[in-house]
Design a protein around this motif. Structure first.
Motif, PDB file in Angstrom:
ATOM      1  N   ARG A 110      58.423  75.952  49.162  1.00  0.00           N
ATOM      2  CA  ARG A 110      57.007  75.696  49.404  1.00  0.00           C
ATOM      3  C   ARG A 110      56.617  74.246  49.182  1.00  0.00           C
ATOM      4  NH1 ARG A 110      51.700  78.209  46.198  1.00  0.00           N
ATOM      5  NH2 ARG A 110      50.174  76.921  47.320  1.00  0.00           N
ATOM      6  N   TRP A 111      57.329  73.543  48.297  1.00  0.00           N
ATOM      7  CA  TRP A 111      56.892  72.230  47.859  1.00  0.00           C
ATOM      8  C   TRP A 111      57.914  71.133  48.191  1.00  0.00           C
ATOM      9  CZ3 TRP A 111      52.027  72.374  45.964  1.00  0.00           C
ATOM     10  CH2 TRP A 111      51.557  73.587  45.439  1.00  0.00           C
ATOM     11  N   VAL A 112      57.383  69.919  48.345  1.00  0.00           N
ATOM     12  CA  VAL A 112      58.209  68.712  48.339  1.00  0.00           C
ATOM     13  C   VAL A 112      57.777  67.913  47.114  1.00  0.00           C
ATOM     14  CG1 VAL A 112      58.815  66.563  49.503  1.00  0.00           C
ATOM     15  CG2 VAL A 112      58.425  68.640  50.831  1.00  0.00           C
ATOM     16  N   VAL A 113      58.718  67.716  46.191  1.00  0.00           N
ATOM     17  CA  VAL A 113      58.427  67.004  44.954  1.00  0.00           C
ATOM     18  C   VAL A 113      59.113  65.635  45.018  1.00  0.00           C
ATOM     19  CG1 VAL A 113      58.571  67.065  42.438  1.00  0.00           C
ATOM     20  CG2 VAL A 113      58.363  69.199  43.736  1.00  0.00           C
ATOM     21  N   TYR A 114      58.382  64.595  44.658  1.00  0.00           N
ATOM     22  CA  TYR A 114      58.978  63.258  44.681  1.00  0.00           C
ATOM     23  C   TYR A 114      58.470  62.440  43.505  1.00  0.00           C
ATOM     24  CZ  TYR A 114      54.542  61.805  46.876  1.00  0.00           C
ATOM     25  OH  TYR A 114      53.223  61.571  47.156  1.00  0.00           O
ATOM     26  N   ALA A 115      59.250  61.433  43.159  1.00  0.00           N
ATOM     27  CA  ALA A 115      58.919  60.570  42.027  1.00  0.00           C
ATOM     28  C   ALA A 115      58.531  59.196  42.536  1.00  0.00           C
ATOM     29  CB  ALA A 115      60.112  60.450  41.082  1.00  0.00           C
ATOM     30  N   SER A 116      57.509  58.635  41.955  1.00  0.00           N
ATOM     31  CA  SER A 116      57.114  57.258  42.202  1.00  0.00           C
ATOM     32  C   SER A 116      56.865  56.624  40.840  1.00  0.00           C
ATOM     33  CB  SER A 116      55.847  57.196  43.056  1.00  0.00           C
ATOM     34  OG  SER A 116      55.434  55.855  43.216  1.00  0.00           O
ATOM     35  N   GLY A 117      57.774  55.767  40.420  1.00  0.00           N
ATOM     36  CA  GLY A 117      57.705  55.248  39.054  1.00  0.00           C
ATOM     37  C   GLY A 117      57.949  56.385  38.084  1.00  0.00           C
ATOM     38  N   ASN A 118      57.136  56.486  37.060  1.00  0.00           N
ATOM     39  CA  ASN A 118      57.310  57.560  36.076  1.00  0.00           C
ATOM     40  C   ASN A 118      56.376  58.745  36.356  1.00  0.00           C
ATOM     41  OD1 ASN A 118      54.934  56.285  35.439  1.00  0.00           O
ATOM     42  ND2 ASN A 118      55.205  56.460  33.225  1.00  0.00           N
ATOM     43  N   ARG A 119      55.904  58.848  37.593  1.00  0.00           N
ATOM     44  CA  ARG A 119      54.986  59.936  37.940  1.00  0.00           C
ATOM     45  C   ARG A 119      55.608  60.827  39.005  1.00  0.00           C
ATOM     46  NH1 ARG A 119      50.000  61.354  36.804  1.00  0.00           N
ATOM     47  NH2 ARG A 119      49.775  59.544  35.446  1.00  0.00           N
ATOM     48  N   LEU A 120      55.533  62.146  38.764  1.00  0.00           N
ATOM     49  CA  LEU A 120      55.980  63.139  39.735  1.00  0.00           C
ATOM     50  C   LEU A 120      54.775  63.645  40.525  1.00  0.00           C
ATOM     51  CD1 LEU A 120      58.530  65.349  37.751  1.00  0.00           C
ATOM     52  CD2 LEU A 120      59.012  63.495  39.334  1.00  0.00           C
ATOM     53  N   ARG A 121      54.999  63.872  41.822  1.00  0.00           N
ATOM     54  CA  ARG A 121      53.959  64.425  42.681  1.00  0.00           C
ATOM     55  C   ARG A 121      54.538  65.544  43.522  1.00  0.00           C
ATOM     56  NH1 ARG A 121      52.831  58.841  42.477  1.00  0.00           N
ATOM     57  NH2 ARG A 121      50.663  58.361  41.923  1.00  0.00           N
ATOM     58  N   ALA A 122      53.699  66.497  43.880  1.00  0.00           N
ATOM     59  CA  ALA A 122      54.132  67.627  44.695  1.00  0.00           C
ATOM     60  C   ALA A 122      53.200  67.784  45.885  1.00  0.00           C
ATOM     61  CB  ALA A 122      54.151  68.909  43.875  1.00  0.00           C
ATOM     62  N   ILE A 123      53.784  67.976  47.074  1.00  0.00           N
ATOM     63  CA  ILE A 123      53.034  68.191  48.309  1.00  0.00           C
ATOM     64  C   ILE A 123      53.364  69.575  48.840  1.00  0.00           C
ATOM     65  CG2 ILE A 123      52.767  67.430  50.697  1.00  0.00           C
ATOM     66  CD1 ILE A 123      53.392  64.624  49.789  1.00  0.00           C
ATOM     67  N   ASP A 124      52.334  70.306  49.253  1.00  0.00           N
ATOM     68  CA  ASP A 124      52.509  71.630  49.838  1.00  0.00           C
ATOM     69  C   ASP A 124      53.088  71.468  51.248  1.00  0.00           C
ATOM     70  OD1 ASP A 124      51.928  74.080  51.326  1.00  0.00           O
ATOM     71  OD2 ASP A 124      50.765  74.666  49.559  1.00  0.00           O
ATOM     72  N   ARG A 125      54.289  72.039  51.477  1.00  0.00           N
ATOM     73  CA  ARG A 125      54.966  71.885  52.768  1.00  0.00           C
ATOM     74  C   ARG A 125      54.161  72.485  53.910  1.00  0.00           C
ATOM     75  NH1 ARG A 125      61.205  73.673  52.134  1.00  0.00           N
ATOM     76  NH2 ARG A 125      60.945  73.884  54.405  1.00  0.00           N
TER      77      ARG A 125
END
Length: 830
Positions: A110-125
Motif C-alpha cells: 500500500r505504501w512507498v516509504v522513503y528517507a530524506s535526511g533523518n526524516r521518513l515519509r510515506a506515500i499512499d500508492r
C-alpha cells in the motif's frame, strides 16, 4: 550529464539491481538507472538527466513506476514523472532542498516509504496512481502537489543507512540502532541496539536480521525478557600442520617481512600453507590450485578454522592463467613449492602478478627458498608535485602509458573529500604509492592494488577547499610535495614531514617570521635536490572567487596566491639556508625549480584578481615585472630580465634549458589570466628566444620539446605551431601528461594517445574533478575521487586505477576496448 557536456560512455553499474515486471533496472551511481529486458537482456533505455539532481544508487519498482533518488519515473520508457511530494513541473526546486543521490526507498503493497535526511515519509500508492491519472488528463498547470506524504517521522539517530518494510512495520537501520515504526502512522514501535552501523536488514521466520559494518549480525524476535546473544559455534581447529609447512611459513615471514597486504599462494594444494600464513599475519590470501579435490578440501579446512572468505579465498584455475589482475600481490608464495621446489610453479605468472617497488616472491623448500624482490617498473614516471615536478612541466615522463586503457582496480570512496568545485590538491605518485589528501586526513595507498598503507588524521586539512569557489590550487598552488623518502605537507602555520613508508611524522617546521615579528603563513612549497622551498604568503592579497553563480560570496581568506618572501630549508633538518625578498610580489604559479636554479617572476600583484571594487570605466592594471634566476643552494641572484615580463606562469624544460612564460587561461580564471601569448627564455642567462601570440585555453604541458596547450602543439625551441589539433568536450580541469598520453576531463575521463589516434577517447562511467586528479604515473592512470558533492548525471563515484590494455599488432590501438568510446569532440563556447 549537464549542458555543454557530451562524452562517449556506456552503462556502468553502481548499486543493487532491481526488477519491475519484465524490466531489469541497473542503477548507475549518481545517474539514473538503465533498463534492460529481463527476459532476453535487450537494452531498453538510459536517459541522463540534464536537470541534475535525479539519480542515485538506490532503486525500487512498484506498479508501472520506479523510484530513484527520490524521483518517480515510468518503467515503460524511463520518463521522469515528478519528485515525490512535489508539484508537477517543480522537480528542480524540490531536488534542491529535499533530495540527494542515495535516497533510501522501500515499497509496501500500500505504501512507498522513503528517507530524506533523518526524516521518513510515506506515500499512499493508490492515491498516487489516481493523482497521476488525473494529472495526465488535466495538465501540469492545473495539477496540485502529487504524492503528498501521509505521514512524516523523524529518526533520532540521524539518516538511515538501510530501510525495509515487512508486514505492518517500517524498519530503519542506523548508527548503533534499529528502529521499527508503524507503517500506518509512522509512530515508533520499538528500538534495538546494534554494534556498529546497520547497513543491511532482512526479515525471515518472524525474525529481523541486521548486518553491521563491524562484521556482526544481530537477530531480533518477539517475546518478553532479555535478549539472548547467540555466539557462533567456535570453529573446530584443524589438525596440526606438518613441521615442514610451519618452518616454511616462518622462513617466508623472516625473508619477506610482510604482515599485511595481498598474498598469492600459487599452487596451494590442501591449503595448509595458506592456513599457517593466515595464523601468523594479517595478510589477505588468495590460494589457487588446479586440482578440484584439493580446492574442495582446502575450502572445508579453512572454513572450519574460521578463515575462509574472511582472510583466505581459494580458487580453482590453471596456474599459468590465474584470473587475477596484474601487479596485485605484495607477496607470492607456493604451498606446492614447499614440497616440490621453486620450479614447481610458473615463473611467468609470478612476474605478472607481483607488484613493482618491493613485491616479494618466496618459493622453494625450507632452508633453500628462492627470494626475489621486484624493483621499479621500467619506464614508469612519478608525480611528486601538484604539476608533476618542481619545474611545473605537468608531465610525469611515464613511457608505459598508451591507448586503450582498461580497469586495474577500484575502491569505494571511503575518505571524505572536499567539494569538487574547491579544486583541491592533486594526488602524488611515486615508488608504488599514491598520496591523497582528504578533508581531514592524508592517506597513502598502494598504487597497484588500492589497499590503504597508512592514514594520518589532520582535522580541517582541506576545509578552505570545501567551497564552490572554483579557485583553489589553480591560484594557490599545492600544499604538499614528495622527496625521495619524505612527504611534506604544509597546513599554513607549519610544514609537516612524514615517512612515506610508514606515515610516521618526523618533523614540523614553522615558516620564517614576518617583518613585523608575527608568525608567517606558509604559501608555496616544493622539493628539489635535498632542499625544501617555501614562501611567506601575502595575507593582504585575497583573490576573489572565480564562480559564485549559486552561492554568493565565499570565504577566500586562506587561499593565498601571492607571497612576500621565498626561502629554502634543508629538507632533512629544517635549517634555513637562505631567503629572497622581491621588490613587489611573487605569484606561486610563477615559480619553477630545476637544474640547480630557481626561476620566479617579481611583479606587482594583480589588483583585478581581488574582490575590491573598481571604477567601471577603469580596467584593473597588472604592470609587468622582472624575471629572476636564483642559485638553488645559496639563493644568490644569477641573472634577471626586466624586459616586458608579462606572464603569470613559469615552466622549465630542463632537458633543453628553456624557460617558458605564459598564462593559465583555463575555465573560471582569475582576471589576470589573459592568455593569448607565450614566450621562451634561455635558462642559462635569461635571453628571450621567442615571443608569440597564441590562442590557447589550458595550462601548458611540456613533453620533451613539445608544448601542449588546448587546442594545439608548439615547439618549445622555436615557438613554431605544429600539426596537431586537440579538442575535448566539457573540461573545467587541466591536462596532465605522460610521454605518450594526455589525460584530462572531457565530460567523463578523457585521454589522447600522442603516438596513436591523437583524438579524444573516453573511459566513460566516471568523471574527473574540476582541476587535476587523473594522474598518469607509475605505468597507470590513477584517479582518486575528486567529484564529491557533484549532483550532475555522471555515473560512478570511486577511486580507480587504469592500465594500458595489450596493444593490437604490437602498436598502440586507435580504438578503445569494451565500453569505451572514441571521438573528436568540439569544444563548447568559452
Amino acid at each position: 550529464p549537464h549542458p555543454g557536456a557530451r562524452a562517449v560512455s556506456g552503462v556502468a553499474v553502481q548499486g543493487a539491481l532491481a526488477v519491475a515486471g519484465d524490466v531489469l533496472l541497473a542503477p548507475t551511481g549518481r545517474a539514473v538507472p538503465a533498463a534492460f529486458s529481463r527476459s532476453d537482456g535487450r537494452f531498453r533505455y538510459f536517459h541522463l538527466q540534464a536537470n541534475r539532481g535525479a539519480g542515485g544508487s538506490e532503486v525500487a519498482g512498484f506498479d508501472q513506476y520506479f523510484v530513484n533518488g527520490g524521483t518517480l519515473f515510468a518503467v515503460a520508457d524511463g520518463s521522469l514523472q515528478q519528485v515525490l511530494g512535489a508539484a508537477v513541473g517543480k522537480e528542480q526546486r524540490a531536488i534542491a532542498h529535499a533530495f540527494t543521490a542515495g535516497v533510501e526507498v522501500a515499497v509496501h503493497p500500500r505504501w512507498v516509504v522513503y528517507a530524506s535526511g533523518n526524516r521518513l515519509r510515506a506515500i499512499d500508492r493508490r492515491r498516487l496512481l489516481l493523482e497521476r491519472e488525473v494529472a495526465t488528463k488535466q495538465g501540469p498547470k492545473k495539477t496540485k502537489v502529487l504524492g503528498t506524504p501521509a505521514w512524516s517521522s523523524e529518526l533520532a539517530g540521524g539518516p538511515p543507512s538501510s530501510l525495509i518494510v515487512a508486514g505492518d512495520w517500517v524498519l530503519a537501520g542506523g548508527n548503533g540502532t534499529v528502529t521499527a515504526l508503524d507503517i500506518e502512522t509512522g509512530q515508533s514501535v520499538w528500538k534495538g541496539q546494534v554494534e556498529g552501523t546497520a547497513y543491511s536488514l532482512a526479515v525471515a521466520g518472524g525474525r529481523l536480521l541486521a548486518g553491521t559494518d563491524r562484521g556482526t549480525i544481530h537477530c531480533f524476535g518477539q517475546g518478553e525478557g532479555p535478549p539472548t546473544e547467540l555466539a557462533p559455534a567456535p570453529p573446530s581447529p584443524p589438525s596440526a600442520t606438518t613441521p615442514g609447512i610451519a618452518a616454511a611459513a616462518e622462513e617466508i615471514l623472516r625473508q619477506g617481512g610482510f604482515s599485511q597486504g595481498y598474498c598469492l599462494d600459487l599452487g596451494s594444494g590442501d591449503g595448509q600453507f595458506a592456513l599457517e600464513l593466515a595464523r601468523r599475519t594479517n595478510l589477505r590470501i588468495y590460494a589457487v590450485d588446479a586440482d578440484p579435490a584439493k580446492v574442495a578440501a582446502a575450502r572445508a579446512m579453512l572454513h572450519a578454522a574460521g578463515l575462509y572468505g574472511v582472510r583466505v579465498t581459494v580458487h580453482q584455475a590453471d596456474l599459468a592463467g590465474v584470473p587475477y589482475p596484474n601487479y596485485f600481490a605484495d607477496l607470492v608464495v607456493s604451498g606446492r613449492s614447499v614440497t616440490e621446489g621453486a620450479d614447481a610453479v610458473p615463473w611467468r605468472t609470478v612476474e605478472r602478478v607481483l607488484r613493482p617497488y618491493g613485491g616479494v616472491a618466496c618459493l622453494g623448500r625450507p632452508g633453500a627458498m628462492r627470494k626475489s624482490v621486484r624493483g621499479a617498473l621500467e619506464g614508469a614516471g612519478e608525480w611528486t608535485h601538484l604539476y608533476a615536478d618542481s619545474a611545473n612541466t605537468v608531465c610525469s615522463e611515464d613511457l608505459r602509458l598508451q591507448s586503450p586503457l582498461r580497469m586495474l582496480w577500484f575502491r569505494d570512496t571511503d575518505l571524505a573529500m572536499p567539494s569538487r568545485h574547491g579544486r583541491a590538491p592533486s594526488p602524488l605518485v611515486a615508488q608504488g604509492r599514491m598520496f591523497v589528501e582528504g578533508l581531514d586526513a592524508v592517506r597513502a595507498v598502494n598504487a597497484y592494488n588500492g589497499s590503504v598503507l597508512w592514514e594520518v588524521p589532520m582535522k580541517g586539512l582541506l576545509a578552505r577547499f570545501h567551497q564552490d569557489h572554483l579557485t583553489g590550487v589553480a591560484a594557490t598552488g599545492g600544499n604538499m610535495c614528495l622527496g625521495p623518502d619524505r612527504l611534506f605537507v604544509h597546513t599554513g602555520d607549519r610544514c609537516l614531514s612524514f615517512d612515506v613508508a610508514t606515515g610516521r611524522q618526523s618533523a614540523a617546521w614553522e615558516a620564517p617570521r614576518r617583518p613585523d615579528g608575527k608568525p608567517g603563513v606558509w604559501g608555496f612549497i616544493a622539493y628539489a635536490d635535498g632542499t625544501l622551498f617555501g614562501s611567506l604568503a601575502d595575507e593582504t592579497h585575497v583573490v576573489k572567487e572565480s564562480w559564485n553563480a549559486f552561492l554568493g560570496k565565499l570565504e577566500m581568506r586562506g587561499l593565498w596566491s601571492e607571497s612576500t618572501m621565498l626561502f629554502a630549508m634543508d629538507a632533512g633538518t629544517g635549517v634555513l639556508r637562505w631567503t629572497f625578498r622581491p621588490r613587489h610580489s611573487i605569484r606561486h604559479n610563477a615559480i619553477a625549480i630545476g637544474g640547480g636554479r630557481v626561476f620566479l617572476i617579481d611583479r606587482p600583484a594583480a589588483a583585478g584578481d581581488t574582490p575590491r571594487p573598481q571604477a567601471r570605466d577603469v580596467k584593473p592594471d597588472h604592470p609587468p615585472g622582472r624575471l629572476v634566476c636564483l642559485d638553488a643552494q645559496s639563493g644568490k641572484v644569477l641573472w634577471e630580465n626586466g624586459d616586458d615580463i608579462f606572464g603569470t606562469l613559469l615552466a622549465l624544460g630542463e632537458k633543453h634549458g628553456i624557460l617558458l612564460m605564459s598564462y593559465q587561461p583555463t575555465r573560471f580564471p582569475l582576471a589576470s589570466e589573459r592568455g593569448g601569448r607565450m614566450a621562451a627564455f634561455r635558462a642559462a642567462d635569461g635571453t628571450r628566444l621567442w615571443d608569440q601570440a597564441f590562442r590557447y585555453h589550458s595550462r601548458p604541458v611540456l613533453i620533451d620539446r613539445a608544448i601542449y596547450a588546448e587546442p594545439g602543439q608548439w615547439d618549445l625551441l622555436t615557438g613554431r605551431r605544429l600539426a596537431f589539433d586537440f579538442s575535448r568536450s566539457y573540461g573545467c580541469g587541466i591536462l596532465a601528461g605522460a610521454r605518450r598520453l594526455l589525460v584530462y576531463r572531457s565530460a567523463t575521463l578523457g585521454y589522447c594517445d600522442l603516438e596513436g589516434a591523437r583524438t579524444t577517447e573516453n573511459y566513460g562511467g566516471i568523471r574527473p574533478g574540476c582541476w587535476i586528479n587523473a594522474i598518469p604515473a607509475g605505468g597507470l592512470v590513477l584517479l582518486a575521487d575528486a567529484a564529491s558533492w557533484c549532483t550532475c548525471s555522471y555515473l560512478n563515484q570511486a577511486t580507480i586505477a587504469l592500465e594500458p590494455a595489450p596493444p593490437r599488432d604490437g602498436r598502440p590501438s586507435e580504438k578503445p576496448a569494451g565500453g569505451q568510446g572514441q571521438g573528436s569532440c568540439s569544444l563548447p563556447g568559452r
